[in-house]
Each structure stands twice: as structure tokens, then as C-alpha cells.
Motif scaffolding. Structure first.
Motif, short mmCIF file in Angstrom:
data_model
loop_
_atom_site.label_atom_id
_atom_site.label_comp_id
_atom_site.label_asym_id
_atom_site.label_seq_id
_atom_site.Cartn_x
_atom_site.Cartn_y
_atom_site.Cartn_z
N PHE A 168 42.49 17.13 51.89
CA PHE A 168 43.26 18.33 52.24
C PHE A 168 44.16 18.09 53.44
CE2 PHE A 168 44.03 22.33 54.37
CZ PHE A 168 44.38 23.16 53.32
N ALA A 169 43.59 17.54 54.52
CA ALA A 169 44.38 17.34 55.75
C ALA A 169 45.52 16.36 55.50
CB ALA A 169 43.48 16.83 56.87
N ALA A 170 45.24 15.28 54.77
CA ALA A 170 46.28 14.29 54.48
C ALA A 170 47.41 14.91 53.67
CB ALA A 170 45.68 13.11 53.72
N ARG A 171 47.06 15.79 52.74
CA ARG A 171 48.08 16.42 51.91
C ARG A 171 49.00 17.30 52.75
NH1 ARG A 171 44.84 17.89 48.44
NH2 ARG A 171 45.15 16.23 46.94
N VAL A 172 48.43 18.01 53.73
CA VAL A 172 49.24 18.87 54.61
C VAL A 172 50.20 18.03 55.44
CG1 VAL A 172 49.15 20.45 56.57
CG2 VAL A 172 47.50 20.69 54.71
N ILE A 173 49.72 16.90 55.96
CA ILE A 173 50.57 16.04 56.79
C ILE A 173 51.67 15.41 55.94
CG2 ILE A 173 50.62 14.00 58.28
CD1 ILE A 173 47.65 14.65 58.92
#
Length: 415
Positions: A168-173
């Protein structure tokens, strides 16, 4: 290339700190970087000049949108001609980057320069302001914090380790640098079509479907972990379902052989609008399920002063409107997948409650904004594994989802 990993989008990345001579046009017009041995792992040792269409970005914490530009990145051996004509046995590869005015004017000495070679044959060049959260996010995303050296490039290729798996975090970045990290769950498509047909279901039904297809996940085991798992899974399921329906819609337009672009524009606009609203509703839906699993009483969308509707009031909206009910036993939670400046909207949503709690999934908010939140009595809540994107001083102030559940349950004991 592995699906669901950074290698799906990038062959590798290189980072370095910008020096004064590299950014100060008053001292030098130089836009060439020495391609040390490490860089050859990324771009190879070709004959002649190799050019890559590139997108250039400048990122900082204070701007919602990046400064962007297009250009050509060139990789070549500066000693190739001398070697051919005079037999000079030496290689000196260089990376030539044009001066993209909008980006170059923002760059400063010490800023992070990230050069990524894309799997589609292009390149991405990012300058991130020094000592910012976006810089930390990029170093975390590409696992380069320990490799960053000065003044040369540090390189990572073959991005297929566990750290490179896109969550999830990687996708946001990735979205912040213009990469739409698509992942599909085709194994569930037939099941979704059987259950929902060829129309988008109500958000609460789709969220329930996402949870039901992750049977081993419970917020009673890990509240923070469950929320992230459900949000990630629902996002993948939704994009799979959406892609199938969109393909059918666009195919019908193509078969109609019309030259009118308006139907396509309307589909794109409605798709983007639906994505934004659905993500926010998904977060509320999964939090509501967590409250139920933990036997917490609440009201979702209850009306307060001025007909405002906070996302959640605890222990309930009737308690809120009962002036005899103690204010220190009331709690409000707003849920926003990303907040940016929108956090200010919640300040007046429940006048009886002094401290407003705000749940977000945004991996990193500037220290300036969190100081403002503290001044305005807004308490930030994030899943535990997103805390690492904040500065140490900020982390001491943050709550995780388990902390919030504990707080509400403790207050509930006195109702």
C-alpha cells in the motif's frame, strides 16, 4: 520482471547528492554526470549514444503537485572517438541530462537526484528536496538509504527482493512520481462478476467482499495489520473489476465507430471520480468493521452543529447531543486516505469535542503541517507500519489504530 514488484516498472535506479557545480548555472552549464562502473550495470556499455525519453520531476513536501518537464537522457562513452582514432584504451561513460528549466530552477545543492531506468525503454529523473519526507519515501521505496554516498552514484538493479514488493505505502509513493502501480487479481474476477454482475456494487458490499476473501485476517489479531491488508486487497480487487468493465465500455465505443471523443472523456472522468470516492468509503467501511469486531459503539455520519457530518462519533450521536453527557467521554474520528490541506475541514465538525482524531493512510506529512495540527487540536492516527515515514519527533506524537481503539474502549467503560 516479477508482477507486483518494482522490477515490473524499473530495471534499476541510481541516486546521488547534487553538488554545487551540478546545479549552479552561474558556475557551470554542466549537465553531465560521470557514469562510474556502478552505472554501467544499469545502462550497459553501448556503442554510440543511447537516448532515453525521460520525465523530469522536482518534489518537495510543501507542494501538492510536482514540478514536471519532458526531455531526453543520453548515455554515451566520451572516450569512444579517441579510442577508435588514437587507440586510447580508456572508457569514460557519461550521463547527459538537459537543463529542464522548470526542474533545474528548483534544484539546490545537497538535493537528492534519482535516475530510474524504466522497463518501457524510458527514464525517470527525480530531484527531491534535501531532508524532506518525500526524499525519505523515495530512499525507502528503492531501499537506498544505506547505499547513498557522496559524491558519486549508488545503484540498485534487479528490483525483486522482499523490500521491492509493492504494498500500500509503495503504491502511494509511486503515484507521486507518476507511476500507476496496477496489479490484478484475475483469480477473483469470475467470482466478482457472478456476485456483482457488470455494474459497480455499493462500496460497503465490495469492502465486505474484500474482507471475506481474506479469511485469515482479523483485527482482533492485529488491528493495524488488518486495516492495511484489507485496503490493499480491496484496491487490487477493485482495479481488476474496474479494468474488466472499462475494457467492455471502451470496446463498445470502438465498435460504434464514432469520431466523438465525449463518451471516452465522460468514462475517464467518472472513473477517476469513482476511484477517489470509493477509496475514502473503503477506509470508513473497514474501520466500521473493526469497531464491530472490538464491540465499540459508534455512529457513522451522525449530524452535529450546522448539519455537519463527522465520519464517526463515539459512543454515539445521541450521547453527543445529550448536554448532560460528559464531553471528555466523547470522541470524534475523521477518516481520509490522504489529507494534505483537507485536514482543516474537520476542525468544526463536532464543537463539543476539543481534540479531533484524524485517521489517514498517507505515508508522511510535513513537520510544518503536523505542528499546525497540534496547534488546532487535531490528533493524527495512522497504521503502525506507516509511522516510519515520519520524522522521529513526529513519531512520538502519532497514534496507531490500536492506540485509538484502546482509547475509545477505555472511554466506553464509563458510558
Amino acid at each position: 520482471m516479477k508482477q507486483g514488484y518494482l522490477s515490473q516498472y524499473f530495471d534499476g535506479v541510481a541516486v546521488k547528492r547534487l553538488s554545487a557545480v551540478e546545479i549552479d548555472v552561474g558556475r557551470s552549464n554542466q549537465r553531465e554526470f560521470n557514469g562510474a562502473k556502478e552505472m554501467r550495470r544499469l545502462f550497459g556499455e553501448p556503442t554510440g549514444k543511447v537516448q532515453f525519453p525521460a520525465r523530469f520531476l522536482y518534489l518537495c513536501d510543501d507542494d501538492d503537485e510536482p514540478v514536471a518537464g519532458q526531455g531526453i537522457l543520453t548515455w554515451y562513452d566520451a572516450r569512444e572517438k579517441a579510442r577508435m582514432e588514437r587507440g586510447v584504451m580508456r572508457q569514460e561513460y557519461r550521463l547527459y541530462s538537459p537543463s529542464i528549466a522548470t526542474v533545474s530552477q528548483c534544484a539546490a545543492e545537497g538535493d537528492l537526484l534519482l535516475v530510474a531506468k524504466r522497463t518501457d525503454g524510458g527514464a525517470l529523473v527525480v530531484v527531491a528536496e534535501k531532508n524532506t519526507l518525500i526524499e525519505r519515501q523515495l530512499l525507502w521505496l528503492f531501499d537506498l538509504s544505506e547505499k547513498l554516498t557522496y559524491p558519486g552514484f549508488s545503484v540498485r538493479a534487479e528490483l525483486e527482493t522482499n523490500q521491492d514488493k509493492i504494498g500500500f505505502a509503495a503504491r502511494v509513493i509511486l503515484e507521486q512520481i507518476g507511476v500507476d502501480a496496477e496489479e490484478e487479481a484475475l483469480d477473483y474476477l469470475e467470482q466478482m462478476l457472478a456476485q456483482f454482475g457488470k455494474t459497480y456494487p455499493k462500496a460497503e458490499l465490495f469492502s465486505a467482499f474484500a474482507r471475506n476473501t481474506l479469511k485469515d485476517v482479523s483485527s482482533l489479531d492485529s488491528t493495524d495489520g488488518a486495516l492495511i491488508a484489507w485496503m490493499e486487497h480491496e484496491e487490487i480487487l477493485y482495479r481488476t473489476f474496474e479494468n474488466h468493465l472499462l475494457c467492455e465500455q471502451l470496446q463498445k465505443i470502438g465498435q460504434a465507430n464514432t469520431k466523438d471523443a465525449n463518451p471516452v472523456i465522460k468514462i475517464v472522468q467518472s472513473t477517476l471520480q469513482r476511484r477517489r470516492s470509493r477509496a475514502g468509503l473503503a477506509l470508513e467501511n473497514h474501520m466500521e468493521h473493526i469497531f464491530r469486531e472490538h464491540d465499540i459503539t459508534y455512529t457513522r455520519g451522525g449530524i452535529t452543529e450546522g448539519r455537519l457530518k463527522p465520519d464517526f462519533i463515539f459512543p454515539g450521536i445521541t450521547h453527543y447531543h445529550d448536554m448532560a453527557f460528559p464531553e471528555n467521554s466523547l470522541t470524534m474520528l475523521a477518516a481520509k486516505t490522504t489529507c494534505k490541506d483537507r485536514w482543516r475541514q474537520i476542525r468544526n465538525e463536532a464543537g463539543r469535542i476539543t481534540v479531533k482524531h484524524l485517521l489517514t493512510l498517507e505515508p508522511g506529512i510535513s513537520e510544518h503541517q503536523t505542528r499546525e495540527m497540534q496547534t488546532e487540536n487535531v490528533q493524527l492516527v495512522l497504521p503502525r507500519n506507516l509511522h516510519e515515514f515520519f520524522m522521529p519527533a513526529q513519531q512520538a506524537w502519532l497514534l496507531d489504530v490500536s492506540d485509538f481503539i484502546h482509547l475509545v474502549k477505555k472511554r466506553q467503560q464509563y458510558t
